[in-house]
Design an enzyme around this catalytic site. Structure first.
Site, mmCIF file in Angstrom:
data_model
loop_
_atom_site.group_PDB
_atom_site.id
_atom_site.type_symbol
_atom_site.label_atom_id
_atom_site.label_comp_id
_atom_site.label_asym_id
_atom_site.label_seq_id
_atom_site.Cartn_x
_atom_site.Cartn_y
_atom_site.Cartn_z
ATOM 1 N N CYS A 155 8.329 -8.933 -18.061
ATOM 2 C CA CYS A 155 9.436 -8.700 -17.114
ATOM 3 C C CYS A 155 10.448 -9.846 -17.090
ATOM 4 C CB CYS A 155 8.889 -8.451 -15.714
ATOM 5 S SG CYS A 155 7.698 -7.111 -15.680
ATOM 6 N N ASN B 204 10.013 -0.353 -11.261
ATOM 7 C CA ASN B 204 9.958 -1.585 -12.042
ATOM 8 C C ASN B 204 10.097 -1.214 -13.528
ATOM 9 O OD1 ASN B 204 9.188 -3.868 -13.461
ATOM 10 N ND2 ASN B 204 7.457 -4.348 -12.125
ATOM 11 N N HIS C 213 14.377 -9.826 -10.747
ATOM 12 C CA HIS C 213 13.579 -8.740 -11.326
ATOM 13 C C HIS C 213 13.244 -7.731 -10.225
ATOM 14 C CE1 HIS C 213 10.655 -6.470 -13.389
ATOM 15 N NE2 HIS C 213 9.613 -7.011 -12.803
HETATM 16 O O1 UT7 Z 1 6.647 -6.686 -12.959
HETATM 17 C C1 UT7 Z 1 5.934 -7.858 -12.716
HETATM 18 C C2 UT7 Z 1 5.967 -8.221 -11.341
HETATM 19 N N1 UT7 Z 1 5.095 -7.346 -10.570
HETATM 20 C C3 UT7 Z 1 5.108 -7.469 -9.301
HETATM 21 O O2 UT7 Z 1 5.861 -8.258 -8.766
HETATM 22 C C4 UT7 Z 1 4.098 -6.703 -8.480
HETATM 23 C C5 UT7 Z 1 3.571 -7.596 -7.400
HETATM 24 N N2 UT7 Z 1 2.655 -6.952 -6.455
HETATM 25 C C6 UT7 Z 1 3.061 -6.025 -5.594
HETATM 26 O O3 UT7 Z 1 4.215 -5.634 -5.584
HETATM 27 C C7 UT7 Z 1 2.070 -5.531 -4.567
HETATM 28 O O4 UT7 Z 1 0.931 -6.339 -4.595
HETATM 29 C C8 UT7 Z 1 1.652 -4.052 -4.797
HETATM 30 C C9 UT7 Z 1 2.830 -3.143 -4.480
HETATM 31 C C10 UT7 Z 1 1.190 -3.842 -6.204
HETATM 32 C C11 UT7 Z 1 0.516 -3.684 -3.842
HETATM 33 O O5 UT7 Z 1 0.917 -3.919 -2.483
HETATM 34 P P1 UT7 Z 1 -0.080 -4.650 -1.496
HETATM 35 O O6 UT7 Z 1 0.599 -4.704 -0.174
HETATM 36 O O7 UT7 Z 1 -0.482 -5.961 -2.136
HETATM 37 O O8 UT7 Z 1 -1.274 -3.640 -1.405
HETATM 38 P P2 UT7 Z 1 -2.819 -3.888 -1.725
HETATM 39 O O9 UT7 Z 1 -3.041 -4.041 -3.168
HETATM 40 O O10 UT7 Z 1 -3.318 -4.950 -0.795
HETATM 41 O O11 UT7 Z 1 -3.448 -2.515 -1.269
HETATM 42 C C12 UT7 Z 1 -3.472 -2.134 0.126
HETATM 43 C C13 UT7 Z 1 -4.132 -0.778 0.244
HETATM 44 C C14 UT7 Z 1 -5.460 -0.669 -0.491
HETATM 45 O O12 UT7 Z 1 -6.337 0.120 0.302
HETATM 46 P P3 UT7 Z 1 -7.483 -0.579 1.205
HETATM 47 O O13 UT7 Z 1 -8.344 -1.352 0.247
HETATM 48 O O14 UT7 Z 1 -6.741 -1.462 2.174
HETATM 49 O O15 UT7 Z 1 -8.158 0.593 1.822
HETATM 50 C C15 UT7 Z 1 -5.132 0.091 -1.749
HETATM 51 O O16 UT7 Z 1 -6.234 0.827 -2.239
HETATM 52 O O17 UT7 Z 1 -3.295 0.233 -0.342
HETATM 53 C C16 UT7 Z 1 -4.051 1.031 -1.241
HETATM 54 N N3 UT7 Z 1 -3.169 1.510 -2.307
HETATM 55 C C17 UT7 Z 1 -2.513 2.671 -2.244
HETATM 56 N N4 UT7 Z 1 -2.466 3.642 -1.334
HETATM 57 C C18 UT7 Z 1 -1.674 4.717 -1.572
HETATM 58 C C19 UT7 Z 1 -2.865 0.878 -3.459
HETATM 59 N N5 UT7 Z 1 -2.010 1.634 -4.171
HETATM 60 C C20 UT7 Z 1 -1.768 2.749 -3.441
HETATM 61 C C21 UT7 Z 1 -0.966 3.884 -3.653
HETATM 62 N N6 UT7 Z 1 -0.954 4.832 -2.691
HETATM 63 N N7 UT7 Z 1 -0.201 4.048 -4.752
#
Ligand code: UT7
Length: 329
Positions: free
Chosen positions: A123, A286, A256
């Site tokens: 990225c 993204n 980005h």
């Molecule tokens: O391109 C390179 C750069 N990439 C990035 O900058 C990405 C950086 N990371 C992020 O943007 C975020 O970490 C994410 C968007 C990937 C995830 O957001 P988050 O607030 O960190 O969520 P999380 O991983 O802590 O997940 C929270 C909850 C989980 O459920 P539990 O364990 O709390 O029950 C996940 O299982 O959200 C759940 N979850 C979803 N629910 C519905 C994860 N993905 C989904 C989904 N739909 N698509």
């Protein structure tokens, strides 16, 4: 250019291309539900800001998206393919193992003879490519470069993994960068830390006629999030210092486009009003190396980024890589 005139590089045209197939979050939720994977528009919007993304049809490759974006950028610059003397394509989803997507694009564009190569910095690829093109132009090795970010991330997504597959999209963005007596690109700041290879990767490879390892994208989202928010601020401050400018000089920040929370967090740390932040993640998702030039072109086409504006471009992603380019547009 006059002999002995100072030699800088300047963007003279921008272009972009999105494949026509647009999937909203509701479309993604329905597609994933058919596989028994649960997600929702609410979750995706709240956690990322993404509302839609574009996916290329089967048989459409990164070089095809790059070709459209490159033609638009050349038209905006008033240049023809024959004028181009350097092609750099930033991509992590190349058409083939080799030759480079840049060479395939070169043939499609009809710009044969000039150097053409790919940059692989995920990225951050576009800011890496732009920095290389700027250095080659200032060194006198090129005078009219095409720098492109082009991706078909839909090909490497695991549609059984809701934590990653809803985040990414396909597209391409391009700039024409030309030698100029006026700067243009003011400073760059590039970094990588290979200790974090595992937090964002597509580990599969081709060996002995077979795919070895997993060819689908893996990401530890929270680890990437924490690193990204820190390094984007550091790199922004570093590139401003190199150029002898301050946050107050910035007209636009184009980071980005991965997550609205990371982008707004970076703007706040730099004390930039949010209306100076260019946001396209809601419509593009993204698009990895394509995200920054896609956002730049959208900002130019909408009349926000204008000639003379001071713009900061920032990339961050797999590697772990990050960097910033500061320029007068
Ligand atoms: O391109 C390179 C750069 N990439 C990035 O900058 C990405 C950086 N990371 C992020 O943007 C975020 O970490 C994410 C968007 C990937 C995830 O957001 P988050 O607030 O960190 O969520 P999380 O991983 O802590 O997940 C929270 C909850 C989980 O459920 P539990 O364990 O709390 O029950 C996940 O299982 O959200 C759940 N979850 C979803 N629910 C519905 C994860 N993905 C989904 C989904 N739909 N698509």
């Amino acid at each position: 250019m006059k002999p002995n005139a100072p030699r800088y590089s300047r963007i003279t045209g921008t272009g972009s291309w999105l494949p026509p197939r647009r999937l909203t979050n509701h479309d993604m939720a329905a597609m994933l539900a058919a596989r028994g994977v649960e997600t929702s528009d609410e979750w995706i919007v709240e956690r990322t800001g993404i509302r839609a993304r574009h996916f290329a049809d089967d048989g459409v490759n990164a070089s095809d998206l790059a070709l459209h974006a490159a033609r638009h950028a050349l038209e905006a610059a008033g240049r023809r393919a024959e004028d181009v003397d350097l092609i750099i394509v930033a991509t992590s989803t190349p058409d083939m193992v080799f030759p480079s997507t840049a060479c395939i694009l070169q043939a499609k564009l009809g710009a044969s003879g000039c150097p053409a190569f790919d940059v692989q910095a995920v990225c951050s690829g576009f800011v890496y490519g732009l920095t290389i093109a700027d250095a080659m132009i200032r060194a006198g090795s090129a005078s009219c470069a095409l720098v492109i970010g082009a991706e078909v991330f839909s090909r490497i997504l695991d549609f059984d993994d809701r934590t990653t597959c809803v985040l990414f999209g396909d597209g391409a963005g391009a700039v024409v960068l030309e030698a100029s007596e006026e700067p243009g690109i003011l400073a760059s700041d590039l970094h990588a830390d290979g200790r974090h290879v595992g937090i964002l990767c597509t580990p599969g490879t081709v060996s002995g006629g077979q795919v070895l390892g997993d060819p689908l994208l893996k990401m530890d989202g929270q680890a990437v999030f924490k690193l990204a928010i820190g390094v984007l601020e550091q790199s922004a401050r570093a590139v401003l210092e190199k150029a002898g400018r301050s946050e107050a000089d910035l007209d636009w920040l184009i980071p980005h486009q991965a997550n609205i929370r990371i982008m707004q967090g970076t703007a706040k740390k730099l004390k930039l009003p949010l209306d100076k932040l260019i946001v396209t993640v809601h419509e593009h998702g993204n698009t990895s190396a394509a995200s920054v030039p896609l956002a730049l072109d959208a900002a130019v086409k909408s009349g926000r980024v204008k000639r003379g504006d001071t713009v900061m471009l920032e990339g961050v992603g797999g590697g772990f890589t990050w960097g910033a380019v500061l320029l007068d547009f």
